[in-house]
Motif scaffolding. Structure first.
Motif, PDB file in Angstrom:
ATOM      1  N   UNK A 182      -0.183   5.796   6.338  1.00 11.73           N
ATOM      2  CA  UNK A 182       0.646   4.591   6.436  1.00 11.73           C
ATOM      3  C   UNK A 182       0.445   3.892   7.776  1.00 11.73           C
ATOM      4  N   UNK A 183       0.343   4.678   8.849  1.00  9.53           N
ATOM      5  CA  UNK A 183       0.108   4.065  10.169  1.00  9.53           C
ATOM      6  C   UNK A 183      -1.258   3.392  10.207  1.00  9.53           C
ATOM      7  N   UNK A 184      -2.258   4.027   9.575  1.00 11.03           N
ATOM      8  CA  UNK A 184      -3.590   3.417   9.516  1.00 11.03           C
ATOM      9  C   UNK A 184      -3.542   2.104   8.736  1.00 11.03           C
ATOM     10  N   UNK A 190       0.847  -1.187   0.000  1.00  7.48           N
ATOM     11  CA  UNK A 190       0.000   0.000   0.000  1.00  7.48           C
ATOM     12  C   UNK A 190       0.887   1.242   0.000  1.00  7.48           C
ATOM     13  N   UNK A 191       0.899   1.982  -1.112  1.00  8.02           N
ATOM     14  CA  UNK A 191       1.645   3.232  -1.195  1.00  8.02           C
ATOM     15  C   UNK A 191       0.792   4.341  -0.618  1.00  8.02           C
ATOM     16  N   UNK A 215       1.329  -4.081   3.808  1.00 12.47           N
ATOM     17  CA  UNK A 215       2.678  -3.522   3.913  1.00 12.47           C
ATOM     18  C   UNK A 215       2.592  -2.067   3.459  1.00 12.47           C
ATOM     19  N   UNK A 216       2.483  -1.125   4.398  1.00 12.98           N
ATOM     20  CA  UNK A 216       2.346   0.282   3.995  1.00 12.98           C
ATOM     21  C   UNK A 216       3.704   0.914   3.717  1.00 12.98           C
ATOM     22  N   UNK A 217       3.777   1.682   2.647  1.00 12.63           N
ATOM     23  CA  UNK A 217       4.977   2.435   2.305  1.00 12.63           C
ATOM     24  C   UNK A 217       4.595   3.913   2.283  1.00 12.63           C
ATOM     25  N   UNK A 218       5.068   4.655   3.304  1.00 12.38           N
ATOM     26  CA  UNK A 218       4.796   6.081   3.381  1.00 12.38           C
ATOM     27  C   UNK A 218       6.040   6.894   3.074  1.00 12.38           C
ATOM     28  N   UNK A 219       5.949   8.209   3.165  1.00  5.43           N
ATOM     29  CA  UNK A 219       7.106   9.071   2.860  1.00  5.43           C
ATOM     30  C   UNK A 219       8.371   8.694   3.613  1.00  5.43           C
TER      31      UNK A 219
END
Length: 289
Positions: free
Chosen positions: A105-107, A97-98, A124-128
């Protein structure tokens, strides 16, 4: 999703941003994003990729979703994507998940429970904070796609011009058409100040793909002029293109110069000014007959 569709193996690169282990693979290929079954409701992810092993079999399948903000509905649809794809390929599935920001991303990182005893799906979140801030074109991670993602993520932030400069150097070693397409994608997502900086960079003749980008920029202006009505519209479109290139290249002008350009109705003269604007450094070099 253009980055993943252009180079499916980029999914493995992005998973590595969060230190997710990926088994060695020999090929990465796109597969259908549609997860429809017999029900009338269609389930469609943003992108779905297979990473193939030495036996040309899927070793890992990656579902890629772009998430701009928290959306509780996704916590019910994402499991259907994973289960339907697992039914098709029978290999491990990564739900990548971009996220547009770290709050999202935390959510997204919260596991989705499917029921006891402990059955769950963990996105699998990918944040800044996961995306590398590329400031060197020699960085091993500096593929055209990662340079694009880095510029989108960090280009509008303090120090972002270094990231944009790095992207430009990486693009100079890339197929010019692909570099131009990626540049347009980045321009559409940067904030105003960073977008202006990138437009000025594109107006230089430093790299081959710059000229392709600038020529396309000019053609858009000409097409706009033609749509407004034959000779008058064409002249107006050319005049606006001249000013746009002058502004992008930061060539100093005053009201008199701008009036001279906008009031010109001679298409041939305007064409001459257009060509000069691509290389000139002063307004006199452009307008002097």
């Amino acid at each position: 999703m253009a980055l993943f569709r252009s180079r499916p193996a980029f999914a493995a690169d992005v998973l590595a941003c969060d230190d997710i282990p990926v088994e060695p693979f020999t090929e990465a290929r796109l597969r259908s994003e549609c997860f429809s079954v017999l029900q009338p409701t269609e389930r469609r992810a943003d992108a779905t990729i297979e990473l193939l092993n030495d036996h040309n079999e899927p070793g890992l399948a990656v579902i890629v979703e772009v998430q701009l903000r928290p959306d509780p509905k996704k916590r019910t649809t994402w499991p259907t994507y994973v289960c339907r794809l697992y039914e098709d390929v029978g290999c491990p599935i990564a739900l990548l998940v971009l996220c547009a920001d770290d709050t999202t991303a935390r959510w997204a990182a919260t596991p989705i429970p499917l029921g006891p005893p402990g059955s769950q799906i963990t996105p699998i979140p990918i944040g800044p904070r996961h995306i590398p801030r590329l400031t060197s074109a020699t960085d091993p991670a500096a593929s055209p796609e990662m340079a694009t993602l880095s510029a989108i993520t960090h280009g509008s932030r303090p120090g972002g011009y270094d990231v944009i400069d790095t992207m430009d150097i990486v693009f100079s070693r890339t197929d010019p058409t692909l570099a131009r397409d990626y540049t347009e994608f980045v321009l559409g997502l940067l904030k105003t100040h960073a977008r202006t900086y990138l437009e000025k960079l594109m107006a230089t003749m430093t790299h081959e793909y710059h000229s392709e980008f600038t020529e396309k920029f000019v053609r858009k202006g000409l097409a706009k002029g033609k749509a407004e009505g034959e000779a008058t519209g064409l002249a107006k479109g050319k005049a606006e293109s001249v000013l746009q290139i002058i502004d992008a290249r930061d060539i100093p002008t005053d009201a008199r110069h701008r009036h001279q350009i906008l009031s010109c109705t001679d298409p041939d003269r305007l064409s001459t000014w257009l060509r000069r604007a691509l290389d000139a450094t002063t307004i006199d070099e452009i307008l002097t007959d």
